[in-house]
Structure formats: structure tokens, C-alpha cells
Design an enzyme around this catalytic site. Structure first.
Site, PDB file in Angstrom:
ATOM      1  N   ASN A 119      30.568 -29.439 -12.496  1.00  0.00           N
ATOM      2  CA  ASN A 119      30.214 -28.000 -12.721  1.00  0.00           C
ATOM      3  C   ASN A 119      30.405 -27.170 -11.580  1.00  0.00           C
ATOM      4  O   ASN A 119      31.288 -27.613 -10.461  1.00  0.00           O
ATOM      5  CB  ASN A 119      28.454 -28.114 -12.825  1.00  0.00           C
ATOM      6  N   HIS A 149      32.490 -34.805  12.635  1.00  0.00           N
ATOM      7  CA  HIS A 149      33.066 -34.683  13.915  1.00  0.00           C
ATOM      8  C   HIS A 149      32.501 -35.491  14.974  1.00  0.00           C
ATOM      9  O   HIS A 149      31.246 -35.931  14.643  1.00  0.00           O
ATOM     10  CB  HIS A 149      32.661 -33.046  14.177  1.00  0.00           C
ATOM     11  N   GLY A 178      22.010 -30.614  -9.463  1.00  0.00           N
ATOM     12  CA  GLY A 178      22.462 -29.455  -8.724  1.00  0.00           C
ATOM     13  C   GLY A 178      22.206 -29.440  -7.160  1.00  0.00           C
ATOM     14  O   GLY A 178      21.207 -30.057  -6.821  1.00  0.00           O
ATOM     15  N   THR A 201      22.592 -40.288   2.316  1.00  0.00           N
ATOM     16  CA  THR A 201      23.042 -40.654   3.744  1.00  0.00           C
ATOM     17  C   THR A 201      23.704 -42.148   3.602  1.00  0.00           C
ATOM     18  O   THR A 201      24.160 -42.380   4.447  1.00  0.00           O
ATOM     19  CB  THR A 201      21.993 -40.408   4.949  1.00  0.00           C
ATOM     20  N   LYS A 202      23.152 -42.702   2.816  1.00  0.00           N
ATOM     21  CA  LYS A 202      23.332 -44.254   2.908  1.00  0.00           C
ATOM     22  C   LYS A 202      23.831 -44.828   1.555  1.00  0.00           C
ATOM     23  O   LYS A 202      23.758 -44.061   0.298  1.00  0.00           O
ATOM     24  CB  LYS A 202      22.133 -45.089   3.249  1.00  0.00           C
ATOM     25  N   ARG A 216      16.184 -41.584  -1.244  1.00  0.00           N
ATOM     26  CA  ARG A 216      15.584 -42.912  -1.452  1.00  0.00           C
ATOM     27  C   ARG A 216      15.395 -43.478  -2.769  1.00  0.00           C
ATOM     28  O   ARG A 216      15.431 -42.477  -3.741  1.00  0.00           O
ATOM     29  CB  ARG A 216      14.204 -43.142  -0.636  1.00  0.00           C
ATOM     30  N   LYS A 219      13.264 -44.757  -8.337  1.00  0.00           N
ATOM     31  CA  LYS A 219      12.850 -45.523  -9.879  1.00  0.00           C
ATOM     32  C   LYS A 219      14.181 -46.484  -9.941  1.00  0.00           C
ATOM     33  O   LYS A 219      15.201 -46.123  -9.825  1.00  0.00           O
ATOM     34  CB  LYS A 219      12.915 -44.521 -11.002  1.00  0.00           C
TER      35      LYS A 219
END
Length: 240
Positions: A119, A149, A178, A201-202, A216, A219
């Protein structure tokens, strides 16, 4: 992390090539060498064409595909042009599609699978490869950041110091709500749903819903694997 001993001579083609290799490999590199500046300038020009022409409702599906291939520097030949406009457009039903505007650094390090939909107002900082699997749907304002960085300010040194990146890989059949942010080095499995506004992040395993900052698992999806694999095979057999 220590500052690299290697600092490219911008007048040396071999130094620039080594610096480019380091960028793609996720090592410290310098972004102001002439070849990388030229690569970003090329991308800006291709983005301007895509964001302008693809936003015009009169632009043919073939032309939009041509503009996207140019932006991504993808040499794959398009199907032969058909005389009937509707039949010709139908040949691109499973071609990746990005709503405008889109922002990329280089474009050449973005790889999109068949049937990917993105989108509007998405950003892909592709100093390292960003790969998005087939049939993945991406909501507006989603950001894929392969660039990062050094955390040490002495090494970082504003625009004078080196930077680096880590690749991002997204599996097939994912759905991003979104305003999701995907950080450097993340791999997301197949069939994953990422809730709107999440920061990933993981790495994420297959067939789960993740949400939040940091994202996280909220489900686990009860996907019938045999039916899913059959769907994937059927799509591949049809060239989708």
C-alpha cells in the site's frame, strides 16, 4: 564495534567495489563513495517516474510493471505485449504492485515475490537485501529498515563516519497492518500476521500473529499445513 581500518579512496574503483561489498555483507562501510551516491541518485530518478506515472489512473498495467522493474533494477523480461489491452493487462495479475508513493534507497536490493501488494507511503531502506515472499500484503506506511548505524557516537561521527546494515527477509503469505516497522536483521516466517503499529525487532516463526512494541506472539494460527502446501503448489504450477 571498532571503526574499520578500511576507508575507501573515492577515486579507486577497487576500493569502491570493496566498500560496496561490505555494505551488502552487513559490514561497516562509507555511504559517500561516488558509486553509492550515483546508485541513490538513480533510484531517486526511478522513484520519481514511478510515483508520478503509476499514480495516474490512465497508465497501463504494463507500463507500471516496466517502471517498477526499472526501480528495482530487475532484468527479468516482461511477457510479450498482446494487442488486446485487457488481455495484456491480465498477464500482470500476479505481478508485484506498489501503490504510490514509495521510498527506497537503492531499489536494486529489494526483491518482491509474485503477487506482493504494498500500500501507499511505504519506505524500504535497502542498503542490505530486503526480500518479501509471494502473496504478501503490506498495509500503508509500513517501514522496512535494513540500514543502521554504530551505537558508539565516536565511530558514528555524524555523516563522516561509517554505517552498516542487516538483511530483512519476509516469508510467503504474510500480512502487515498499517504503520508497522521492521528493524534490521529480522526474518519473518510464512503466513505471519503483523498487527498495525507493531515494531518487529526479532525473528518471527511461521503462522503466528504478532503485535506490539516490541512485537510479541499474541496468537498461533491453526493452519492446516496440507491445505496450505497444496495452495502453494497450485500457485507455483500456475506460475503465480
Amino acid at each position: 564495534m571498532s571503526e574499520p581500518a578500511f576507508r575507501p579512496d573515492p577515486t579507486s574503483p577497487s576500493d569502491c567495489a570493496e566498500n560496496h561489498r561490505r555494505m551488502l555483507a552487513g559490514e561497516l562501510y562509507y555511504c559517500w563513495t561516488p558509486d553509492l551516491v550515483q546508485g541513490r541518485a538513480r533510484c531517486k530518478s526511478a522513484m520519481l517516474k514511478y510515483n508520478t506515472e503509476a499514480a495516474d489512473g490512465e497508465t497501463s498495467r504494463r507500463r507500471v510493471a516496466e517502471l517498477l522493474m526499472d526501480l528495482l533494477q530487475d532484468p527479468t523480461p516482461l511477457p510479450p505485449k498482446l494487442s488486446d489491452p485487457e488481455q495484456d493487462a491480465a498477464q500482470f495479475d500476479d505481478f508485484p504492485y506498489i501503490d504510490t508513493p514509495v521510498k527506497m534507497d537503492y531499489g536494486s536490493n529489494v526483491k518482491l515475490g509474485k503477487g506482493v501488494y504494498m500500500n501507499s507511503s511505504c519506505t524500504l531502506l535497502d542498503v542490505c537485501p530486503i526480500t518479501i515472499g509471494a502473496r504478501t500484503l503490506i498495509g500503508p506506511n509500513v517501514n522496512f529498515y535494513s540500514a543502521t548505524h554504530p551505537i558508539d557516537p565516536v565511530i558514528r561521527n555524524g555523516m563522516r563516519g561509517p554505517e552498516l546494515g542487516k538483511p530483512i527477509a519476509v516469508g510467503e503469505d504474510c500480512w502487515f497492518g498499517g504503520s508497522v516497522v521492521v528493524l534490521p536483521g529480522v526474518t519473518i516466517g510464512r503466513g505471519v500476521v503483523v498487527g498495525a503499529g507493531s515494531v518487529v525487532t526479532k525473528d518471527v516463526e511461521d503462522f503466528v500473529v504478532v503485535a506490539g512494541n516490541p512485537a510479541r506472539v499474541v496468537k498461533r494460527l491453526d493452519v492446516e499445513r496440507e491445505k496450505y502446501e497444496a495452495m502453494v503448489r497450485e500457485n507455483k504450477e500456475r506460475g503465480h
